[in-house]
Design an enzyme around this catalytic site. Structure first.
Site, PDB file in Angstrom:
ATOM      1  N   GLU A   1       0.837  -1.208   0.000  1.00 22.59           N
ATOM      2  CA  GLU A   1       0.000   0.000   0.000  1.00 22.59           C
ATOM      3  C   GLU A   1       0.871   1.257   0.000  1.00 22.59           C
ATOM      4  O   GLU A   1       0.414   2.324   0.404  1.00 22.59           O
ATOM      5  CB  GLU A   1      -0.932   0.022   1.222  1.00 22.59           C
ATOM      6  CG  GLU A   1      -1.849  -1.186   1.385  1.00 22.59           C
ATOM      7  CD  GLU A   1      -3.171  -1.084   0.624  1.00 22.59           C
ATOM      8  OE1 GLU A   1      -3.325  -0.122  -0.158  1.00 22.59           O
ATOM      9  OE2 GLU A   1      -4.012  -1.972   0.800  1.00 22.59           O
TER      10      GLU A   1
ATOM     11  N   HIS B   1      -2.558   1.266   8.841  1.00 21.94           N
ATOM     12  CA  HIS B   1      -3.695   0.546   8.273  1.00 21.94           C
ATOM     13  C   HIS B   1      -3.792  -0.802   8.977  1.00 21.94           C
ATOM     14  O   HIS B   1      -2.785  -1.501   9.110  1.00 21.94           O
ATOM     15  CB  HIS B   1      -3.522   0.348   6.762  1.00 21.94           C
ATOM     16  CG  HIS B   1      -4.418  -0.713   6.217  1.00 21.94           C
ATOM     17  ND1 HIS B   1      -5.799  -0.630   6.316  1.00 21.94           N
ATOM     18  CD2 HIS B   1      -4.165  -1.901   5.614  1.00 21.94           C
ATOM     19  CE1 HIS B   1      -6.336  -1.717   5.781  1.00 21.94           C
ATOM     20  NE2 HIS B   1      -5.365  -2.507   5.356  1.00 21.94           N
TER      21      HIS B   1
ATOM     22  N   HIS C   1      -6.910  -4.131  10.483  1.00 23.82           N
ATOM     23  CA  HIS C   1      -8.193  -4.799  10.231  1.00 23.82           C
ATOM     24  C   HIS C   1      -8.945  -5.048  11.549  1.00 23.82           C
ATOM     25  O   HIS C   1      -9.065  -6.201  11.968  1.00 23.82           O
ATOM     26  CB  HIS C   1      -7.957  -6.143   9.526  1.00 23.82           C
ATOM     27  CG  HIS C   1      -7.196  -6.074   8.235  1.00 23.82           C
ATOM     28  ND1 HIS C   1      -6.540  -7.151   7.674  1.00 23.82           N
ATOM     29  CD2 HIS C   1      -6.993  -5.035   7.364  1.00 23.82           C
ATOM     30  CE1 HIS C   1      -5.969  -6.797   6.538  1.00 23.82           C
ATOM     31  NE2 HIS C   1      -6.205  -5.515   6.321  1.00 23.82           N
TER      32      HIS C   1
ATOM     33  N   HIS D   1     -13.076  -4.121   4.827  1.00 23.22           N
ATOM     34  CA  HIS D   1     -11.629  -4.327   4.767  1.00 23.22           C
ATOM     35  C   HIS D   1     -10.923  -3.920   6.067  1.00 23.22           C
ATOM     36  O   HIS D   1     -10.326  -4.764   6.721  1.00 23.22           O
ATOM     37  CB  HIS D   1     -11.044  -3.583   3.552  1.00 23.22           C
ATOM     38  CG  HIS D   1      -9.561  -3.742   3.390  1.00 23.22           C
ATOM     39  ND1 HIS D   1      -8.885  -3.427   2.237  1.00 23.22           N
ATOM     40  CD2 HIS D   1      -8.599  -4.158   4.246  1.00 23.22           C
ATOM     41  CE1 HIS D   1      -7.597  -3.671   2.375  1.00 23.22           C
ATOM     42  NE2 HIS D   1      -7.389  -4.111   3.601  1.00 23.22           N
TER      43      HIS D   1
HETATM   44  O1  2HA Z   1      -0.632  -5.132   3.456  1.00 28.61           O
HETATM   45  O2  2HA Z   1      -3.651  -5.154   4.758  1.00 28.61           O
HETATM   46  O3  2HA Z   1      -4.577  -3.957   2.587  1.00 28.61           O
HETATM   47  C1  2HA Z   1      -1.674  -5.909   3.826  1.00 28.61           C
HETATM   48  C2  2HA Z   1      -2.962  -5.211   3.770  1.00 28.61           C
HETATM   49  C3  2HA Z   1      -3.367  -4.588   2.500  1.00 28.61           C
HETATM   50 ZN    ZN Z   2      -5.617  -4.428   4.598  1.00 30.00          ZN
END
Ligand code: 2HA
Ligand code: ZN
Length: 269
Positions: free
Chosen positions: A119, A142, A144, A214
């Protein structure tokens, strides 16, 4: 080769923060396999000796041209690397890159030739914008988070500020510590330039944005600050879901109670 962290306490503190947060992401169940990314702009803590280091990779394209990144330096999690490994060995599972004069290419300079996150264009596009507007923010995360991603599977939560208001109303701290709320980015392919563009747009108004089905993307003064904002939102999402699991829709704080919070804490919204 010796690590660039040796005898550099300020840089070591920043990289240790990244490692600490990577551990939290894993422990929270937010970072399965290679999930998630962290990048930190470390330009202002680079010394002349680091700046003189030779490249340890070939010259690589970023994929986009980012005018404000000339001669900037970033610590980036490595592509395909695990947060749980990065927590113990940040310089084996991430690397320091330098953006070249053309603002479109970079080289890895330390410690190991670990290729940066998939990313990278979206993370660097955000840093480019932060520099452009003179922001003091240096970190992007970022990840999850389970409950927030679960809530993103319901269209009614994806209308502007619906989720923000629910999450703020679950516990007073959330509005105090995530005062701009949670932006929403409709589903886009991971790593795509469309996802980067939409994220950039939402980050003009919010510090944290939810990527439908996501994860979340946050910016902060440092990596701890970005993590804390995700953490308070996630805590509220858990409280909401716990109430639902007990079989009722939580009342939430009233409009009046939320207004009172805004005044007492001098909040912008
Ligand atoms: O790099 O979460 O969205 C791993 C991720 C990509
Ligand atoms: Zn991701």
């Amino acid at each position: 080769m010796e690590s660039i962290l040796k005898n550099r306490p300020t840089l070591t503190i920043e990289i240790n923060k990244v490692a600490e947060v990577a551990g939290y992401l894993w422990q929270n169940g937010w970072a399965e396999r290679n999930g998630g990314n962290i990048t930190v702009n470390i330009t202002n803590i680079m010394d002349d000796a680091i700046k003189a280091l030779p490249a340890i990779s070939e010259v690589k394209p970023i994929g986009i041209t980012l005018q404000h990144l000339k001669n900037t330096y970033f610590y980036c999690k490595g592509t395909g690397k695990r947060m749980r490994d990065l927590a113990r060995q940040p310089m084996e599972n991430g690397s320091v890159i330098k953006i070249l004069d053309d603002c479109a290419h970079y080289v890895i300079i330390a410690d190991n030739p670990v290729n940066p996150t998939s990313e990278l264009p979206s993370h660097l596009a955000v840093h480019n914008h932060l520099i452009e507007i003179g922001s003091p923010y240096k970190a992007t995360v970022h990840t999850h988070p389970i409950e927030l991603v679960a809530m993103s599977h319901n269209k009614k939560f994806l209308q502007k500020d619906v989720l923000t208001n629910i999450l703020w109303s679950m516990i007073p701290e959330t509005k105090a510590f995530c005062p701009l709320g949670l932006g929403i980015v409709p589903y886009e392919l991971p790593g795509s330039s469309k996802l980067a563009e939409e994220t950039l747009k939402q980050l003009e108004e919010y510090d944290v944005v939810l990527w439908e089905k996501h994860g979340v993307f946050a910016k902060g003064l440092d990596v701890m600050d970005a993590f804390d904002q995700i953490d308070v939102l996630s805590k509220s999402a858990k409280i909401y879901l716990d109430a639902k699991c007990m079989g009722f829709e939580p009342d939430g704080m009233t409009e009046e109670q939320m207004k009172e919070m805004s005044i007492a804490f001098h909040l912008p919204k």
